[in-house]
Design a protein around this motif. Structure first.
Motif, PDB file in Angstrom:
ATOM      1  N   THR B 212       0.828  -1.206   0.000  1.00 25.91           N
ATOM      2  CA  THR B 212       0.000   0.000   0.000  1.00 25.91           C
ATOM      3  C   THR B 212       0.859   1.251   0.000  1.00 25.91           C
ATOM      4  OG1 THR B 212      -1.004  -1.250   1.798  1.00 25.91           O
ATOM      5  CG2 THR B 212      -2.289   0.513   0.884  1.00 25.91           C
ATOM      6  N   SER B 213       1.935   1.212   0.782  1.00 27.32           N
ATOM      7  CA  SER B 213       2.740   2.429   0.839  1.00 27.32           C
ATOM      8  C   SER B 213       3.418   2.676  -0.506  1.00 27.32           C
ATOM      9  CB  SER B 213       3.765   2.366   1.971  1.00 27.32           C
ATOM     10  OG  SER B 213       4.862   1.600   1.586  1.00 27.32           O
ATOM     11  N   GLN B 214       3.785   1.586  -1.192  1.00 31.53           N
ATOM     12  CA  GLN B 214       4.382   1.767  -2.521  1.00 31.53           C
ATOM     13  C   GLN B 214       3.358   2.339  -3.487  1.00 31.53           C
ATOM     14  OE1 GLN B 214       6.082  -1.897  -3.783  1.00 31.53           O
ATOM     15  NE2 GLN B 214       7.995  -1.524  -2.701  1.00 31.53           N
ATOM     16  N   LYS B 215       2.139   1.798  -3.380  1.00 32.39           N
ATOM     17  CA  LYS B 215       1.059   2.265  -4.250  1.00 32.39           C
ATOM     18  C   LYS B 215       0.774   3.737  -3.976  1.00 32.39           C
ATOM     19  CE  LYS B 215      -2.875   0.190  -3.998  1.00 32.39           C
ATOM     20  NZ  LYS B 215      -3.969  -0.775  -3.934  1.00 32.39           N
ATOM     21  N   HIS B 216       0.699   4.064  -2.678  1.00 33.51           N
ATOM     22  CA  HIS B 216       0.440   5.452  -2.322  1.00 33.51           C
ATOM     23  C   HIS B 216       1.570   6.351  -2.766  1.00 33.51           C
ATOM     24  CE1 HIS B 216      -2.680   4.371   0.949  1.00 33.51           C
ATOM     25  NE2 HIS B 216      -3.168   4.379  -0.260  1.00 33.51           N
ATOM     26  N   PHE B 217       2.772   5.792  -2.696  1.00 29.18           N
ATOM     27  CA  PHE B 217       3.923   6.593  -3.096  1.00 29.18           C
ATOM     28  C   PHE B 217       3.797   6.989  -4.562  1.00 29.18           C
ATOM     29  CE2 PHE B 217       8.121   6.922  -5.007  1.00 29.18           C
ATOM     30  CZ  PHE B 217       8.610   7.981  -4.267  1.00 29.18           C
ATOM     31  N   ILE B 218       3.496   6.007  -5.413  1.00 31.60           N
ATOM     32  CA  ILE B 218       3.342   6.282  -6.845  1.00 31.60           C
ATOM     33  C   ILE B 218       2.241   7.319  -7.047  1.00 31.60           C
ATOM     34  CG2 ILE B 218       2.681   5.301  -9.063  1.00 31.60           C
ATOM     35  CD1 ILE B 218       3.901   2.671  -8.134  1.00 31.60           C
ATOM     36  N   GLU B 219       1.132   7.094  -6.312  1.00 33.87           N
ATOM     37  CA  GLU B 219      -0.012   7.973  -6.449  1.00 33.87           C
ATOM     38  C   GLU B 219       0.340   9.398  -6.008  1.00 33.87           C
ATOM     39  OE1 GLU B 219      -3.229   6.170  -4.421  1.00 33.87           O
ATOM     40  OE2 GLU B 219      -4.601   7.763  -5.018  1.00 33.87           O
ATOM     41  N   ASN B 220       0.961   9.480  -4.822  1.00 25.29           N
ATOM     42  CA  ASN B 220       1.308  10.800  -4.301  1.00 25.29           C
ATOM     43  C   ASN B 220       2.344  11.487  -5.158  1.00 25.29           C
ATOM     44  OD1 ASN B 220      -0.442  10.435  -2.230  1.00 25.29           O
ATOM     45  ND2 ASN B 220       1.099   9.705  -0.783  1.00 25.29           N
ATOM     46  N   ALA B 221       3.336  10.700  -5.588  1.00 22.99           N
ATOM     47  CA  ALA B 221       4.394  11.269  -6.420  1.00 22.99           C
ATOM     48  C   ALA B 221       3.773  11.847  -7.687  1.00 22.99           C
ATOM     49  CB  ALA B 221       5.435  10.217  -6.752  1.00 22.99           C
ATOM     50  N   SER B 222       2.863  11.085  -8.301  1.00 22.58           N
ATOM     51  CA  SER B 222       2.226  11.557  -9.520  1.00 22.58           C
ATOM     52  C   SER B 222       1.435  12.829  -9.252  1.00 22.58           C
ATOM     53  CB  SER B 222       1.295  10.495 -10.090  1.00 22.58           C
ATOM     54  OG  SER B 222       1.972   9.285 -10.213  1.00 22.58           O
ATOM     55  N   HIS B 223       0.722  12.833  -8.121  1.00 28.23           N
ATOM     56  CA  HIS B 223      -0.060  14.019  -7.771  1.00 28.23           C
ATOM     57  C   HIS B 223       0.831  15.230  -7.589  1.00 28.23           C
ATOM     58  CE1 HIS B 223      -4.205  13.294  -7.595  1.00 28.23           C
ATOM     59  NE2 HIS B 223      -4.134  12.268  -6.753  1.00 28.23           N
ATOM     60  N   GLU B 224       1.890  15.011  -6.811  1.00 29.25           N
ATOM     61  CA  GLU B 224       2.767  16.121  -6.478  1.00 29.25           C
ATOM     62  C   GLU B 224       3.493  16.649  -7.707  1.00 29.25           C
ATOM     63  OE1 GLU B 224       2.727  17.731  -3.673  1.00 29.25           O
ATOM     64  OE2 GLU B 224       1.200  16.306  -3.000  1.00 29.25           O
ATOM     65  N   LEU B 225       3.666  15.767  -8.700  1.00 28.40           N
ATOM     66  CA  LEU B 225       4.373  16.190  -9.911  1.00 28.40           C
ATOM     67  C   LEU B 225       3.510  17.089 -10.790  1.00 28.40           C
ATOM     68  CD1 LEU B 225       6.310  12.994 -11.000  1.00 28.40           C
ATOM     69  CD2 LEU B 225       7.282  15.222 -10.480  1.00 28.40           C
ATOM     70  N   GLN B 226       2.190  16.946 -10.640  1.00 26.82           N
ATOM     71  CA  GLN B 226       1.272  17.679 -11.521  1.00 26.82           C
ATOM     72  C   GLN B 226       1.548  19.187 -11.522  1.00 26.82           C
ATOM     73  OE1 GLN B 226      -0.279  15.409 -13.253  1.00 26.82           O
ATOM     74  NE2 GLN B 226      -2.354  15.249 -12.452  1.00 26.82           N
ATOM     75  N   THR B 227       1.618  19.763 -10.301  1.00 26.16           N
ATOM     76  CA  THR B 227       1.727  21.220 -10.220  1.00 26.16           C
ATOM     77  C   THR B 227       3.048  21.756 -10.779  1.00 26.16           C
ATOM     78  OG1 THR B 227       0.262  21.088  -8.334  1.00 26.16           O
ATOM     79  CG2 THR B 227       1.365  23.172  -8.668  1.00 26.16           C
ATOM     80  N   PRO B 228       4.198  21.198 -10.315  1.00 30.23           N
ATOM     81  CA  PRO B 228       5.436  21.693 -10.930  1.00 30.23           C
ATOM     82  C   PRO B 228       5.463  21.494 -12.440  1.00 30.23           C
ATOM     83  CG  PRO B 228       5.895  19.966  -9.304  1.00 30.23           C
ATOM     84  CD  PRO B 228       4.458  20.286  -9.203  1.00 30.23           C
ATOM     85  N   LEU B 229       4.897  20.384 -12.904  1.00 27.69           N
ATOM     86  CA  LEU B 229       4.841  20.148 -14.346  1.00 27.69           C
ATOM     87  C   LEU B 229       4.012  21.230 -15.017  1.00 27.69           C
ATOM     88  CD1 LEU B 229       4.320  16.320 -14.890  1.00 27.69           C
ATOM     89  CD2 LEU B 229       6.009  17.782 -15.985  1.00 27.69           C
ATOM     90  N   ALA B 230       2.857  21.513 -14.416  1.00 27.10           N
ATOM     91  CA  ALA B 230       1.959  22.516 -14.990  1.00 27.10           C
ATOM     92  C   ALA B 230       2.668  23.861 -15.057  1.00 27.10           C
ATOM     93  CB  ALA B 230       0.704  22.627 -14.143  1.00 27.10           C
ATOM     94  N   ILE B 231       3.361  24.206 -13.947  1.00 28.51           N
ATOM     95  CA  ILE B 231       4.037  25.505 -13.910  1.00 28.51           C
ATOM     96  C   ILE B 231       5.119  25.568 -14.982  1.00 28.51           C
ATOM     97  CG2 ILE B 231       5.479  27.033 -12.512  1.00 28.51           C
ATOM     98  CD1 ILE B 231       3.950  25.921 -10.037  1.00 28.51           C
ATOM     99  N   SER B 232       5.938  24.496 -15.058  1.00 27.70           N
ATOM    100  CA  SER B 232       7.027  24.488 -16.047  1.00 27.70           C
ATOM    101  C   SER B 232       6.486  24.630 -17.455  1.00 27.70           C
ATOM    102  CB  SER B 232       7.821  23.191 -15.953  1.00 27.70           C
ATOM    103  OG  SER B 232       8.143  22.928 -14.631  1.00 27.70           O
ATOM    104  N   ILE B 233       5.440  23.864 -17.765  1.00 23.80           N
ATOM    105  CA  ILE B 233       4.881  23.913 -19.122  1.00 23.80           C
ATOM    106  C   ILE B 233       4.344  25.309 -19.413  1.00 23.80           C
ATOM    107  CG2 ILE B 233       2.975  23.092 -20.561  1.00 23.80           C
ATOM    108  CD1 ILE B 233       3.440  20.313 -19.405  1.00 23.80           C
ATOM    109  N   ASN B 234       3.607  25.870 -18.457  1.00 24.17           N
ATOM    110  CA  ASN B 234       3.022  27.186 -18.684  1.00 24.17           C
ATOM    111  C   ASN B 234       4.078  28.276 -18.837  1.00 24.17           C
ATOM    112  OD1 ASN B 234       0.667  25.847 -18.527  1.00 24.17           O
ATOM    113  ND2 ASN B 234      -0.016  26.743 -16.607  1.00 24.17           N
ATOM    114  N   LYS B 235       5.142  28.171 -18.026  1.00 24.37           N
ATOM    115  CA  LYS B 235       6.214  29.171 -18.133  1.00 24.37           C
ATOM    116  C   LYS B 235       6.881  29.073 -19.510  1.00 24.37           C
ATOM    117  CE  LYS B 235       6.437  30.574 -13.675  1.00 24.37           C
ATOM    118  NZ  LYS B 235       6.122  31.914 -13.267  1.00 24.37           N
ATOM    119  N   LEU B 236       7.122  27.829 -19.934  1.00 25.88           N
ATOM    120  CA  LEU B 236       7.780  27.648 -21.233  1.00 25.88           C
ATOM    121  C   LEU B 236       6.861  28.109 -22.363  1.00 25.88           C
ATOM    122  CD1 LEU B 236       9.659  24.259 -20.857  1.00 25.88           C
ATOM    123  CD2 LEU B 236      10.652  26.505 -21.271  1.00 25.88           C
ATOM    124  N   GLU B 237       5.570  27.878 -22.195  1.00 27.61           N
ATOM    125  CA  GLU B 237       4.619  28.351 -23.213  1.00 27.61           C
ATOM    126  C   GLU B 237       4.656  29.872 -23.310  1.00 27.61           C
ATOM    127  OE1 GLU B 237       1.087  25.034 -23.627  1.00 27.61           O
ATOM    128  OE2 GLU B 237       0.981  26.462 -21.983  1.00 27.61           O
TER     129      GLU B 237
END
Lengths: 224, 420
Positions: B212-237
């Motif tokens: 479960t902790s591994q599953k949550h880790f993947i899930e949380n990591a993916s969630h947490e990546l969303q915002t920095p990804l969004a910011i990076s993409i928008n800044k580059l755009e």
């Protein structure tokens, strides 16, 4: 047009605000639940971009309060969660749209414009761009009052580019908006290029005052 | 071999050895007792005969056994002095049995009126072979009885005592990390079983926790990546919109954007996988696979035309499946997308729908792919491809969720079947 951006992530907020400012909107921003609530109590906005996970409280609570006041502003929920539950909840509470992070700025503009247009339904139904007239409800396009026949995808591409007029639209933003999941990622650029080629030809043949420019490697720009 | 039978066999063997040794020991002590008792009898009779001979001298003339069980013969004094009392086993003709039978014989010497007489007293003996035979059979019955008892008792006892063990085994057999059910221990007085229960429970819980902790880790990591990804993409755009950028610089920005978007897609797919595995698509309705396939392939039509692929749908039967409609669409989209990506120019895609299965065939590389790895995450034969490598893993995850059987085979074309 007055827009309020409620977003706690600074980088995200800055990008959204500066990009919206380029569209000549009046833009204000709030970074947390309480400052957002204050602003909403004092001012009127045409469109509100609302993040759900805010420091100090849930964005959906703000939405509930807004809708109780019977205000007519458009609300677009912006969330990193992309959960079906939040989406359904938000839309049921009266939000006009739901945008999942990460999104393209072009997508943000298209959504904002679409919400603003729908809120002003009493007025003109048409979007005009040079000698182009688009009826977004009927999905019809006229050039110099002469109807232009487009297939579904061509229409979607055109509308999206018109919504982002004079702005560089990233090719993946376009691909995602028009084809969604129905495109394989390996040859998307060539594929979009071939689709746009047809659209360009139709516009040119019908003497449209607008032109779709390709910006190598990045995407397209509609200029008039 | 079952534990029960195993112990029974060992018990039977051990019992056989113990009983044999016991039988031998018993037989010899028995024999010693018998001889002792017979010899005592003979000694007593000797005394009686000698006493009687003292009064009745006719007895001294009794040279044959005849009807009695003794003989008396006069012997010279020289021979008499060397004689001691001796007991011997010998054979003697028995009238009733009409054959020579074993007898016990006592030879002795006595002195009467200055003359030496040899006295032989005989008595009938136990027939040793009869005794052995009797004993053998008695012990055989005892042995068989004991073995039978052990088997029955063991069976009964075994089922009672080992019940917690078998229950635990059954639990463990059914146990799946992705669908954990609590392993409930059965109360038992056996310390070992309690220890086993405890250990297994701890072990299972640890595994569930890790999973479960591994599953949550993947899930949380993916969630947490969303915002920095969004910011990076928008800044580059935003950067890409800068008119002052030189074409070379714009190309760099475009390339960075491409890679960030690939990362976004990857992240989205991982999140989707987590959601499927976490059963976040609970709602189910009757999905018409035929209609859905037609709708989805129609949405891919631009893509198919562009890639020069010919797609045909063969509807053998109507296929209606109760499942989540979003997942059904995701399943089909990923299958079709996979068939498009791994195709070749001018190739084909054929989708055959039966009432309980869907088969998608496509042309492509002319060699079979690894059946085991094709559905695993990030397995790709073309490492440079921009696809996420998660498409078929998603197909598999959806299949696993609904217990569909997904399989790949190669018959001059790539075939993936989903048995609903």
């Amino acid at each position: 047009m007055k827009i309020l951006v409620i977003e706690d992530e600074q980088g995200m907020r800055e990008s959204m605000v500066s990009s919206l400012l380029q569209e000549k909107y009046v833009v204000e921003a709030a970074a947390d639940f309480y400052s957002a609530r204050e602003k909403l109590e004092v001012y009127q906005y045409d469109c509100i971009l609302l993040d759900i996970g805010l420091p100090g409280g849930n964005g959906l609570v703000l939405l509930e309060e807004l809708k109780k006041q019977n205000n007519t502003e458009g609300v677009i929920i912006v969330s990193a969660k992309d959960s079906l539950e939040d989406k359904v909840k938000g839309l049921n509470l009266g939000a006009d749209d739901y945008l999942a992070k990460p999104f393209h700025l072009a997508e943000l503009h298209a959504r904002v414009k679409s919400v603003l247009r729908r809120k002003r339904m009493e007025g003109s139904n048409y979007i005009t761009c040079d000698n182009l007239k688009i009826d977004a409800e009927q999905r019809m396009v006229w050039i110099n009052e002469k109807e232009l026949t487009l297939n579904r995808k061509e229409y979607d591409v055109l509308l999206y580019l018109v919504m982002n007029k004079n702005r560089l639209v990233n090719k993946s933003a376009l691909a995602e908006h028009v084809w969604g999941d129905y495109i394989d990622d390996t040859n998307s650029f060539d594929f979009i290029y071939s689709q746009i080629k047809n659209l360009r030809k139709k516009l040119k043949d019908n003497e449209a005052g607008i032109e779709i420019q390709a910006v190598y490697g990045v995407g397209y720009k509609l200029v008039s | 071999m079952k534990l029960l039978n195993y112990t029974s066999v060992y018990f039977s063997l051990a019992l056989l050895i113990v009983i044999s040794i016991w039988a031998a020991a018993f037989y010899y002590t028995m024999l010693i007792e018998i001889y002792d008792s017979i010899d005592d009898g003979l000694d007593n009779q000797k005394g009686l005969v000698i006493q009687k001979a003292a009064t009745d001298t006719t007895l001294l003339k009794k040279n044959n056994f005849d009807e009695s069980d003794y003989t008396i013969n006069e012997i010279p004094a020289g021979a008499a002095l060397n004689l001691r009392d001796t007991y011997i086993d010998t054979m003697m003709f028995m009238q009733n049995e009409r054959s020579d039978e074993p007898v016990r014989l006592l030879k002795t010497v006595f002195l009467q009126n200055g003359k030496y007489y040899e006295l032989k007293v005989a008595t009938s003996m136990v027939e040793e072979d009869d005794l052995v035979k009797q004993m053998f059979f008695s012990l055989l019955w005892l042995y068989l009885g004991l073995v039978l008892f052990i088997i029955i008792f063991n069976n009964f006892l075994f089922k009672r005592i080992w019940q917690p063990f078998y229950r635990l085994l059954k639990h463990l057999k059914k146990f799946r990390l992705d669908k954990p059910e609590p392993v409930t221990p059965i109360k038992t007085k056996v310390d070992e079983f309690n220890m086993l229960n405890e250990t297994v429970q701890k072990f299972v819980q640890r595994n569930i926790d890790t999973y479960t902790s591994q599953k949550h880790f993947i899930e949380n990591a993916s969630h947490e990546l969303q915002t920095p990804l969004a910011i990076s993409i928008n800044k580059l755009e935003s950067l890409a919109e800068d008119e002052q950028l030189k074409p070379d610089q714009l190309k760099l920005v475009a390339s960075a954007l491409d890679h960030l978007e690939r990362l976004t897609r990857l992240n989205k797919s991982l999140l989707l996988l987590s959601k499927i595995e976490n059963k976040q698509f609970a709602e189910a309705s009757a999905v018409n696979i035929n209609e859905l396939t037609k709708k989805i392939t129609a949405d891919f039509s631009d893509q198919l035309t562009f890639s020069g692929l010919k797609l045909t749908i063969a509807e053998k039967n109507s296929c209606i499946k109760k499942m989540n409609s979003d997942l059904a669409a995701i399943l089909l989209i990923n299958l079709v997308k996979n068939a498009i990506i791994h195709n070749k120019a001018g190739g084909f895609i054929t989708i055959t729908i039966h009432s309980d299965s869907l088969m998608i065939e496509n042309s492509g590389v002319e060699k079979p792919l690894d059946q085991q790895k094709i559905f695993s995450r990030f397995h790709s034969d073309e490492p440079s491809s921009a696809s996420t490598g998660l498409g078929l893993a998603i197909v598999k995850a959806i299949g696993d969720l609904y217990d569909f059987n997904t399989a790949y085979r190669y018959e001059q074309k790539h075939i993936i079947t989903v048995h609903f």
